[in-house]
Design a protein around this motif. Sequence first.
Motif, PDB file in Angstrom:
ATOM      1  N   VAL A   1     -49.945  57.512 -18.080  1.00  0.00           N
ATOM      2  CA  VAL A   1     -50.448  57.620 -19.314  1.00  0.00           C
ATOM      3  C   VAL A   1     -49.445  58.579 -20.099  1.00  0.00           C
ATOM      4  CG1 VAL A   1     -52.190  58.706 -21.145  1.00  0.00           C
ATOM      5  CG2 VAL A   1     -52.873  57.076 -19.139  1.00  0.00           C
ATOM      6  N   ALA A   2     -48.982  59.662 -19.257  1.00  0.00           N
ATOM      7  CA  ALA A   2     -47.838  60.592 -19.894  1.00  0.00           C
ATOM      8  C   ALA A   2     -46.788  59.953 -19.971  1.00  0.00           C
ATOM      9  CB  ALA A   2     -47.933  61.597 -18.821  1.00  0.00           C
ATOM     10  N   ALA A   3     -46.244  58.972 -18.892  1.00  0.00           N
ATOM     11  CA  ALA A   3     -44.956  58.288 -18.937  1.00  0.00           C
ATOM     12  C   ALA A   3     -44.957  57.512 -20.132  1.00  0.00           C
ATOM     13  CB  ALA A   3     -44.825  57.468 -17.837  1.00  0.00           C
ATOM     14  N   CYS A   4     -45.949  56.909 -20.646  1.00  0.00           N
ATOM     15  CA  CYS A   4     -46.247  55.728 -21.762  1.00  0.00           C
ATOM     16  C   CYS A   4     -46.050  56.543 -23.105  1.00  0.00           C
ATOM     17  CB  CYS A   4     -47.225  54.957 -21.833  1.00  0.00           C
ATOM     18  SG  CYS A   4     -47.396  53.694 -20.706  1.00  0.00           S
ATOM     19  N   SER A   5     -46.647  57.843 -23.070  1.00  0.00           N
ATOM     20  CA  SER A   5     -46.599  58.488 -24.340  1.00  0.00           C
ATOM     21  C   SER A   5     -45.354  59.161 -24.541  1.00  0.00           C
ATOM     22  CB  SER A   5     -47.428  59.933 -24.139  1.00  0.00           C
ATOM     23  OG  SER A   5     -48.676  59.166 -23.892  1.00  0.00           O
ATOM     24  N   VAL A   6     -44.577  59.756 -23.569  1.00  0.00           N
ATOM     25  CA  VAL A   6     -43.153  60.231 -23.506  1.00  0.00           C
ATOM     26  C   VAL A   6     -42.064  59.030 -23.968  1.00  0.00           C
ATOM     27  CG1 VAL A   6     -40.981  61.054 -22.456  1.00  0.00           C
ATOM     28  CG2 VAL A   6     -43.280  62.132 -22.003  1.00  0.00           C
ATOM     29  N   ALA A   7     -42.398  57.337 -23.768  1.00  0.00           N
ATOM     30  CA  ALA A   7     -41.417  56.742 -24.163  1.00  0.00           C
ATOM     31  C   ALA A   7     -41.946  56.020 -25.363  1.00  0.00           C
ATOM     32  CB  ALA A   7     -41.847  55.398 -23.204  1.00  0.00           C
ATOM     33  N   LEU A   8     -43.091  56.240 -25.964  1.00  0.00           N
ATOM     34  CA  LEU A   8     -43.692  55.714 -27.248  1.00  0.00           C
ATOM     35  C   LEU A   8     -43.008  56.973 -28.393  1.00  0.00           C
ATOM     36  CD1 LEU A   8     -45.018  54.184 -29.177  1.00  0.00           C
ATOM     37  CD2 LEU A   8     -47.080  55.461 -28.827  1.00  0.00           C
ATOM     38  N   GLY A   9     -42.954  58.264 -27.846  1.00  0.00           N
ATOM     39  CA  GLY A   9     -42.410  59.312 -28.739  1.00  0.00           C
ATOM     40  C   GLY A   9     -40.999  59.302 -28.834  1.00  0.00           C
ATOM     41  N   GLY A  10     -40.395  58.835 -27.691  1.00  0.00           N
ATOM     42  CA  GLY A  10     -38.951  58.457 -27.824  1.00  0.00           C
ATOM     43  C   GLY A  10     -38.386  57.468 -28.763  1.00  0.00           C
ATOM     44  N   LEU A  11     -39.193  56.224 -28.613  1.00  0.00           N
ATOM     45  CA  LEU A  11     -38.933  55.084 -29.513  1.00  0.00           C
ATOM     46  C   LEU A  11     -39.136  55.367 -30.875  1.00  0.00           C
ATOM     47  CD1 LEU A  11     -40.328  52.279 -27.144  1.00  0.00           C
ATOM     48  CD2 LEU A  11     -37.767  52.681 -27.874  1.00  0.00           C
ATOM     49  N   THR A  12     -40.284  56.136 -31.168  1.00  0.00           N
ATOM     50  CA  THR A  12     -40.545  56.469 -32.444  1.00  0.00           C
ATOM     51  C   THR A  12     -39.484  57.441 -33.031  1.00  0.00           C
ATOM     52  OG1 THR A  12     -43.029  56.258 -32.171  1.00  0.00           O
ATOM     53  CG2 THR A  12     -42.257  57.744 -33.889  1.00  0.00           C
ATOM     54  N   THR A  13     -38.934  58.302 -32.505  1.00  0.00           N
ATOM     55  CA  THR A  13     -37.899  59.245 -32.902  1.00  0.00           C
ATOM     56  C   THR A  13     -36.679  58.225 -33.122  1.00  0.00           C
ATOM     57  OG1 THR A  13     -38.633  61.113 -31.709  1.00  0.00           O
ATOM     58  CG2 THR A  13     -36.379  61.174 -32.467  1.00  0.00           C
ATOM     59  N   TRP A  14     -36.181  57.324 -32.204  1.00  0.00           N
ATOM     60  CA  TRP A  14     -35.234  56.405 -32.241  1.00  0.00           C
ATOM     61  C   TRP A  14     -35.235  55.556 -33.613  1.00  0.00           C
ATOM     62  CZ3 TRP A  14     -34.645  51.216 -30.914  1.00  0.00           C
ATOM     63  CH2 TRP A  14     -33.121  50.745 -30.847  1.00  0.00           C
ATOM     64  N   VAL A  15     -36.583  55.033 -33.925  1.00  0.00           N
ATOM     65  CA  VAL A  15     -36.712  54.220 -35.140  1.00  0.00           C
ATOM     66  C   VAL A  15     -36.499  55.077 -36.270  1.00  0.00           C
ATOM     67  CG1 VAL A  15     -38.346  52.830 -36.227  1.00  0.00           C
ATOM     68  CG2 VAL A  15     -37.925  52.627 -33.963  1.00  0.00           C
ATOM     69  N   ALA A  16     -37.169  56.275 -36.425  1.00  0.00           N
ATOM     70  CA  ALA A  16     -37.121  57.114 -37.400  1.00  0.00           C
ATOM     71  C   ALA A  16     -35.735  57.682 -38.013  1.00  0.00           C
ATOM     72  CB  ALA A  16     -38.162  58.394 -37.430  1.00  0.00           C
ATOM     73  N   ARG A  17     -34.739  57.732 -37.162  1.00  0.00           N
ATOM     74  CA  ARG A  17     -33.726  58.358 -37.519  1.00  0.00           C
ATOM     75  C   ARG A  17     -32.587  57.162 -37.812  1.00  0.00           C
ATOM     76  NH1 ARG A  17     -31.196  62.915 -35.071  1.00  0.00           N
ATOM     77  NH2 ARG A  17     -29.495  61.851 -35.094  1.00  0.00           N
ATOM     78  N   GLY A  18     -33.340  55.800 -38.114  1.00  0.00           N
ATOM     79  CA  GLY A  18     -32.340  54.732 -38.303  1.00  0.00           C
ATOM     80  C   GLY A  18     -31.727  53.932 -37.396  1.00  0.00           C
ATOM     81  N   ASN A  19     -31.995  54.177 -36.127  1.00  0.00           N
ATOM     82  CA  ASN A  19     -31.075  53.454 -34.873  1.00  0.00           C
ATOM     83  C   ASN A  19     -31.592  52.211 -34.688  1.00  0.00           C
ATOM     84  OD1 ASN A  19     -29.204  55.494 -34.788  1.00  0.00           O
ATOM     85  ND2 ASN A  19     -30.568  56.622 -33.801  1.00  0.00           N
ATOM     86  N   ALA A  20     -32.723  51.598 -35.108  1.00  0.00           N
ATOM     87  CA  ALA A  20     -33.572  50.492 -34.824  1.00  0.00           C
ATOM     88  C   ALA A  20     -32.984  49.415 -35.970  1.00  0.00           C
ATOM     89  CB  ALA A  20     -34.865  50.702 -34.759  1.00  0.00           C
ATOM     90  N   GLY A  21     -33.585  48.094 -35.821  1.00  0.00           N
ATOM     91  CA  GLY A  21     -33.113  47.311 -36.816  1.00  0.00           C
ATOM     92  C   GLY A  21     -32.049  46.353 -36.668  1.00  0.00           C
ATOM     93  N   SER A  22     -31.781  45.917 -37.509  1.00  0.00           N
ATOM     94  CA  SER A  22     -30.551  44.998 -37.266  1.00  0.00           C
ATOM     95  C   SER A  22     -29.003  45.751 -37.397  1.00  0.00           C
ATOM     96  CB  SER A  22     -30.447  43.931 -38.422  1.00  0.00           C
ATOM     97  OG  SER A  22     -30.034  44.363 -39.459  1.00  0.00           O
ATOM     98  N   PRO A  23     -28.109  45.394 -36.513  1.00  0.00           N
ATOM     99  CA  PRO A  23     -26.850  45.884 -36.571  1.00  0.00           C
ATOM    100  C   PRO A  23     -25.800  45.834 -37.743  1.00  0.00           C
ATOM    101  CG  PRO A  23     -26.591  43.693 -35.587  1.00  0.00           C
ATOM    102  CD  PRO A  23     -27.980  43.985 -35.823  1.00  0.00           C
ATOM    103  N   ALA A  24     -24.974  46.755 -37.966  1.00  0.00           N
ATOM    104  CA  ALA A  24     -24.162  46.720 -39.320  1.00  0.00           C
ATOM    105  C   ALA A  24     -23.429  45.196 -39.206  1.00  0.00           C
ATOM    106  CB  ALA A  24     -23.150  47.695 -39.013  1.00  0.00           C
ATOM    107  N   ARG A  25     -23.334  44.694 -40.515  1.00  0.00           N
ATOM    108  CA  ARG A  25     -22.801  43.354 -40.516  1.00  0.00           C
ATOM    109  C   ARG A  25     -21.488  43.658 -41.706  1.00  0.00           C
ATOM    110  NH1 ARG A  25     -28.021  41.384 -40.603  1.00  0.00           N
ATOM    111  NH2 ARG A  25     -28.603  40.363 -38.678  1.00  0.00           N
TER     112      ARG A  25
END
Length: 173
Positions: free
Chosen positions: A25-49
């Motif tokens: 449960v702790a490992a999943c929480s840390v992974a989810l927090g990291g992914l949420t931060t990554w998406v919030a900083r604009g690093n997710a989604g489609s690449p530059a075209r």
Amino acid sequence: MTGQRLWRPTRRRVTDSLIAALAPVAACSVALGGLTTWVARGNAGSPARIAVTDGRVFLPFGGARDTAAFFRIANSGGADDRLLRVTSSATGGDATLSRHRMAGARAAYGQTVDSAAVPAGDGLAMSPFGTDVTVRAKETWREGDLVPFTLHFARSGRITALAVVVLPGTSGA
């Protein structure tokens, strides 16, 4: 049914089970927090075209050989990119990114820049009043000639484009 004992949870067994369940449960929480931060900083989604169009380079006049090249750079992707440098084997020297700044009512100066931002969903329109590429023209250039350039981007890599030689102040400029 003699001899069988009924299983009963003890305090020790419950504590051990909860501790064993806590690690995943702790490992999943840390992974989810990291992914949420990554998406919030604009690093997710489609690449530059990146698409490079409307390349033009001014034909110098008089005794000057230094001139400027301009491109329209569109980024239709979901991630920002940066133009890091521009190269060309068809120019008489190094090409440098520069930005023109006004120094008074009728004076301007060029300032070398390390890179230029190409925002996601937008782009960069180079012009004599903003960002351009300073190059040394070859003496053999004539109006209408095509000059090859390679634009180097941080995420999109190298993109080659042609710039047409135009006279400053004409409709192509």
